[in-house]
Design a protein around this motif. Structure first.
Motif, PDB file in Angstrom:
ATOM      1  N   LYS A   1       0.834  -1.193   0.000  1.00  0.00           N
ATOM      2  CA  LYS A   1       0.000   0.000   0.000  1.00  0.00           C
ATOM      3  C   LYS A   1       0.882   1.262   0.000  1.00  0.00           C
ATOM      4  O   LYS A   1       1.850   1.335   0.746  1.00  0.00           O
ATOM      5  CB  LYS A   1      -0.871  -0.103   1.246  1.00  0.00           C
ATOM      6  CG  LYS A   1      -1.641   1.043   1.636  1.00  0.00           C
ATOM      7  CD  LYS A   1      -2.562   0.596   2.760  1.00  0.00           C
ATOM      8  CE  LYS A   1      -2.494   1.569   3.902  1.00  0.00           C
ATOM      9  NZ  LYS A   1      -3.483   1.349   4.918  1.00  0.00           N
TER      10      LYS A   1
ATOM     11  N   ASP B   1       2.272   4.920   0.850  1.00  0.00           N
ATOM     12  CA  ASP B   1       2.224   5.685   2.090  1.00  0.00           C
ATOM     13  C   ASP B   1       2.391   7.169   1.794  1.00  0.00           C
ATOM     14  O   ASP B   1       2.419   7.588   0.641  1.00  0.00           O
ATOM     15  CB  ASP B   1       3.262   5.179   3.095  1.00  0.00           C
ATOM     16  CG  ASP B   1       4.693   5.310   2.585  1.00  0.00           C
ATOM     17  OD1 ASP B   1       4.960   6.139   1.698  1.00  0.00           O
ATOM     18  OD2 ASP B   1       5.558   4.587   3.086  1.00  0.00           O
ATOM     19  N   ILE B   2       2.492   7.931   2.829  1.00  0.00           N
ATOM     20  CA  ILE B   2       2.548   9.393   2.712  1.00  0.00           C
ATOM     21  C   ILE B   2       3.724   9.862   1.844  1.00  0.00           C
ATOM     22  O   ILE B   2       3.666  10.939   1.264  1.00  0.00           O
ATOM     23  CB  ILE B   2       2.564  10.032   4.122  1.00  0.00           C
ATOM     24  CG1 ILE B   2       2.226  11.510   4.067  1.00  0.00           C
ATOM     25  CG2 ILE B   2       3.887   9.807   4.811  1.00  0.00           C
ATOM     26  CD1 ILE B   2       0.773  11.784   3.981  1.00  0.00           C
ATOM     27  N   ARG B   3       4.751   9.035   1.724  1.00  0.00           N
ATOM     28  CA  ARG B   3       5.906   9.422   0.903  1.00  0.00           C
ATOM     29  C   ARG B   3       5.537   9.595  -0.566  1.00  0.00           C
ATOM     30  O   ARG B   3       6.230  10.285  -1.303  1.00  0.00           O
ATOM     31  CB  ARG B   3       7.036   8.412   1.065  1.00  0.00           C
ATOM     32  CG  ARG B   3       7.686   8.484   2.445  1.00  0.00           C
ATOM     33  CD  ARG B   3       8.713   7.440   2.601  1.00  0.00           C
ATOM     34  NE  ARG B   3       8.027   6.148   2.698  1.00  0.00           N
ATOM     35  CZ  ARG B   3       8.602   5.035   3.087  1.00  0.00           C
ATOM     36  NH1 ARG B   3       9.866   5.005   3.382  1.00  0.00           N
ATOM     37  NH2 ARG B   3       7.905   3.915   3.160  1.00  0.00           N
TER      38      ARG B   3
END
Length: 98
Positions: free
Chosen positions: A2, A4-6
């Motif tokens: 999934k 992520d914020i990166r």
């Protein structure tokens, strides 16, 4: 796996690259060519759509509209030679102990 914020930082890099190339095939480049006023208008439209989705839409609709808002905000910041890092620094400064 999934995302992520990166990915948001990666998206900012993608947006900047599309602004530099200026291809007519790129929505990002076409939006930028329309000017800062048009980009700002899109940010405003998307912000309203997020607010509406949050009050009467589904969870997925709220996520979709928030994604559109973040994308358009990145385009606006990039057009103004600003970055999410600039925003993050400002937010951190606001929350730093006095």
């Amino acid at each position: 796996m999934k995302p992520d914020i990166r990915f948001i930082a990666e998206l900012e890099t993608i947006v900047r690259a599309r602004l530099e190339t200026g291809s007519d095939e790129s929505y990002t480049a076409r939006l930028a060519a329309a000017g800062t006023r048009r980009i700002a208008q899109k940010v405003g439209e998307e912000a309203v759509e997020v607010a509406l989705a949050a009050t009467s839409g589904s969870r997925q609709e709220t996520i979709d509209e928030a994604a559109d808002l973040v994308y358009h905000l990145i385009v606006l910041l990039s057009q103004r030679d600003l970055s999410l890092e600039d925003v993050a620094q400002r937010l951190a400064a606001r929350h730093a102990p006095d």
